[in-house]
Enzyme design. Structure first.
Site, short mmCIF file in Angstrom:
data_model
loop_
_atom_site.label_atom_id
_atom_site.label_comp_id
_atom_site.label_asym_id
_atom_site.label_seq_id
_atom_site.Cartn_x
_atom_site.Cartn_y
_atom_site.Cartn_z
N GLU A 79 13.24 -26.28 -9.58
CA GLU A 79 14.47 -26.17 -10.37
C GLU A 79 14.50 -27.30 -11.42
O GLU A 79 14.08 -28.42 -11.13
CB GLU A 79 15.68 -26.31 -9.44
CG GLU A 79 17.02 -26.11 -10.12
CD GLU A 79 18.19 -26.35 -9.16
OE1 GLU A 79 18.03 -27.08 -8.17
OE2 GLU A 79 19.27 -25.79 -9.41
N LYS A 178 21.45 -18.54 -10.61
CA LYS A 178 21.94 -19.31 -9.45
C LYS A 178 23.44 -19.11 -9.26
O LYS A 178 24.21 -19.17 -10.23
CB LYS A 178 21.63 -20.79 -9.67
CG LYS A 178 22.01 -21.69 -8.51
CD LYS A 178 21.70 -23.15 -8.86
CE LYS A 178 21.98 -24.10 -7.70
NZ LYS A 178 21.75 -25.51 -8.12
N CYS A 210 18.05 -23.73 -4.70
CA CYS A 210 18.63 -24.99 -4.23
C CYS A 210 19.86 -24.80 -3.32
O CYS A 210 19.73 -24.32 -2.21
CB CYS A 210 18.95 -25.88 -5.43
SG CYS A 210 19.12 -27.62 -4.99
#
Ligand SMILES: *[C@@H]1O[C@H](CO)[C@@H](O)[C@H](O)[C@H]1NC(C)=O
Ligand SMILES: *[C@@H]1O[C@H](CO)[C@@H](O)[C@H](O)[C@H]1NC(C)=O
Ligand SMILES: *[C@@H]1O[C@H](CO)[C@@H](O)[C@H](O)[C@H]1NC(C)=O
Ligand SMILES: *[C@@H]1O[C@H](CO)[C@@H](O)[C@H](O)[C@H]1NC(C)=O
Ligand SMILES: *[C@@H]1O[C@H](CO)[C@@H](O)[C@H](O)[C@H]1NC(C)=O
Ligand SMILES: *[C@@H]1O[C@H](CO)[C@@H](O)[C@H](O)[C@H]1NC(C)=O
Ligand SMILES: *[C@@H]1O[C@H](CO)[C@@H](O)[C@H](O)[C@H]1NC(C)=O
Length: 513
Positions: A79, A178, A210
């Site tokens: 990321e 995301k 994440c």
């Protein structure tokens, strides 16, 4: 005769159907030390943004080529790998490109001008195509919107933290925005969690990013409802002891969810960012944690294309089955409270070198049977229990049973970060009366190491050691997430919540009428 003919016919049919399919494949992840932009309040030019991103891609290119040479089918990069994380909505803007829906069937490398000026997408597509390898990269997407849309940001664009996957022909195969942003004011939350999967000859893949790993959607849904074999997981993860160090939690999630997880972290030791790995359902295959160097690292490992078909696939666990059927061990004389970050745990000390202990908090009781090889004079371990909304934000409901080494022999330090230990265990068996079926088994050793092949989780929910005496232990934990008890408000978007409620109400009405 007939039955054996039928059997071979069936076997033949199966073999024919699976032509080209692979039982295993080589996967790669790259931990990248991001070249960061200079801090600025004034947005840089598009040209300067491209110069920085290309410097980072130059490094990723070496990793991609190396992975391909080693026979890897797919590589995951971290990321924020092209530009880092310190931005406002304005200063990230020059780094963004409009990324189309993969349905458009686009090979940017062959058709670079089809969707305007997209040099980053074109270069990434060419890297995948030229090296015949699937490539996942995290980049920024911008989507124009207008004043008709009352949630449209004032600059006229939604800005998304986005993963793209190019296949080995350079085609845009997948795009994921995301959902669970972590203090990323430069980006917007998509309207709903996206469930992004794609098929290959080496299994079915799912994607998230994440902080998404702490929540039910899309992470759990991809595994449980869409039955992916392997999760691709770019992250910029800051390690937090004792439960949320990258290698520890990510390997535990793969084991708890019984899925392959390819985790690529950024490398930035000043922010405690390190820890990548290739994790299989029964064990970690390879991992990297290094606070000493400033450079990146490539990891490669062979993994099962369809782990569910493997004879080594772990059984489904009934997490509270052992703990809720045994007689609790006698209540300890001395149970005491203590904080791990902001969570109030109940602890009891492992006073002897061998024993059986129980500690409870509300409905959660944690049981531990253990035998130390030798009780070290200056080392103290406790058994701890916590059930409740976690941390300052108090949105995630946690249930944790843990055996951990206290920072010093002073019991007030239990739960504070500690990285070294010398106590080895001949036996441990940890279990708890969990109210959730989502429990992740963690074993973290001295100097931040994993313990592959030296522990397992039994069908009845006990986390036990195996294959002899353990190496020195920092913590053995069962980390549970009770998603339905989350306080679950997505703060950025109150409108969304209202519309969800309306939809639910509408659905209920439909069902009733
Ligand atoms: C940051 O600023 C320094 C000094 O002006 C310059 O040499 C360097 O190239 C800049 N770095 C980036 C990534 O722009
Ligand atoms: C891909 O290969 C072509 C020729 O084979 C070359 O011109 C191009 O620069 C390469 N691109 C990348 C990104 O490696
Ligand atoms: C992936 O393959 C499975 C099984 O062959 C199939 O059911 C599914 O529709 C495929 N999905 C996609 C996105 O092609
Ligand atoms: C990194 O981790 C150490 C030990 O856990 C902690 O003391 C320190 O504050 C962390 N650094 C950052 C930037 O969070
Ligand atoms: C156990 O935890 C609960 C909830 O935090 C607390 O009220 C109780 O006092 C604790 N017990 C002990 C012995 O510290
Ligand atoms: C712990 O409990 C087990 C049974 O659950 C028993 O066999 C063992 O002897 C006990 N150990 C100690 C030290 O009390
Ligand atoms: C995990 O499973 C793989 C096959 O899927 C097997 O080769 C390996 O030995 C197993 N590892 C452990 C620690 O059980």
């Amino acid at each position: 005769m007939t039955s054996s003919f039928l059997t071979s016919a069936a076997v033949f049919a199966l073999l024919t159907l699976n032509v080209g399919a692979l039982d295993t494949f080589i996967a790669a992840v790259y931990e990248h030390a991001v070249i960061l932009p200079n801090k600025t309040e004034i947005p840089v030019s598009r040209e300067d943004a491209l110069i920085l991103m290309n410097k980072n891609i130059d490094i990723l290119e070496k990793a991609i080529k190396l992975a391909a040479q080693e026979g890897a089918k797919i590589i995951v990069t971290p990321e924020d790998a092209l530009y880092g994380w310190t931005f406002t909505r304005e200063t990230i803007f020059p780094y963004l490109e409009d990324i189309p829906d993969p349905n458009v069937n686009w090979i940017p490398c062959q058709d670079p001008n089809r969707f305007g000026h997209t040099p980053v997408q074109t270069r990434l597509s060419c890297l995948a195509k030229n090296n015949s390898i699937y490539v996942l990269v995290n980049i920024g997407d911008k989507k124009p919107c207008d004043s008709q849309d009352s949630t449209c940001p004032s600059n006229g664009y939604y800005q998304y933290n986005t993963n793209v996957v190019y296949n080995s022909e350079g085609k845009l195969e997948a795009r994921y925005h995301k959902y669970h942003l972590y203090r990323e004011l430069q980006f917007n939350v998509p309207k709903k969690p996206e469930l992004v999967t794609f098929n290959t000859t080496f299994g079915k893949f799912g994607i998230f990013t994440c902080f998404d790993i702490l929540f039910h959607d899309p992470a759990v849904t991809l595994v449980e409802d869409l039955h992916v074999d392997t999760i691709l997981f770019p992250t910029a993860w800051m390690n937090v002891l004792p439960f949320l160090t990258a290698i520890e939690f990510h390997s535990a999630w793969a084991m708890g969810m019984r899925v392959n997880l390819l985790a690529a972290n950024t490398h930035h030791v000043n922010l405690n960012m390190t820890g990548s790995g290739i994790y299989a359902p029964n064990s970690s295959k390879v991992y990297h944690y290094n606070m000493e160097t400033a450079s990146g690292k490539i990891l490669l490992s062979e993994v099962d294309s369809h782990p569910r078909n493997s004879p080594d696939y772990p059984v489904a666990r009934s997490w509270s089955s052992y703990a809720s059927t045994i007689q609790p061990f006698p209540v300890q004389k001395h149970t005491f409270g203590g904080l791990i970050s902001r969570d109030e745990f109940n602890f009891t000390e492992l006073y002897e070198s061998i024993g059986n202990l129980t500690v409870c908090q509300k409905e959660l009781c944690c049981h531990l049977g253990y035998r130390m090889l030798k009780k070290e004079e200056n080392e103290v371990y406790v058994l701890g229990a916590f059930t409740g909304l976690h941390g300052r934000r108090r949105t995630e409901y946690w249930q944790v049973c843990t055996m951990l080494k206290c920072k010093t022999a002073n019991l007030e330090t239990c739960g504070q970060p500690v990285e070294v230990a010398s106590t080895r265990f001949e036996m441990f068996s940890l279990s708890g009366t969990f109210g959730t079926q989502y429990v992740f088994p963690e074993v973290l050793l001295s100097k931040i190491h994993l313990s592959p092949g030296k522990f397992e989780v039994l069908e009845d929910g006990r986390l036990v050691n195996k294959n002899g005496v353990s190496d020195p232990i920092l913590t053995v934990s069962l980390f549970g997430r009770w998603y339905t008890k989350d306080s679950g408000v997505i703060i950025n978007s109150p409108k969304l919540l209202i519309s969800t409620l309306l939809i639910i109400t509408a659905l209920q009405n439909t069902v009733m009428t």
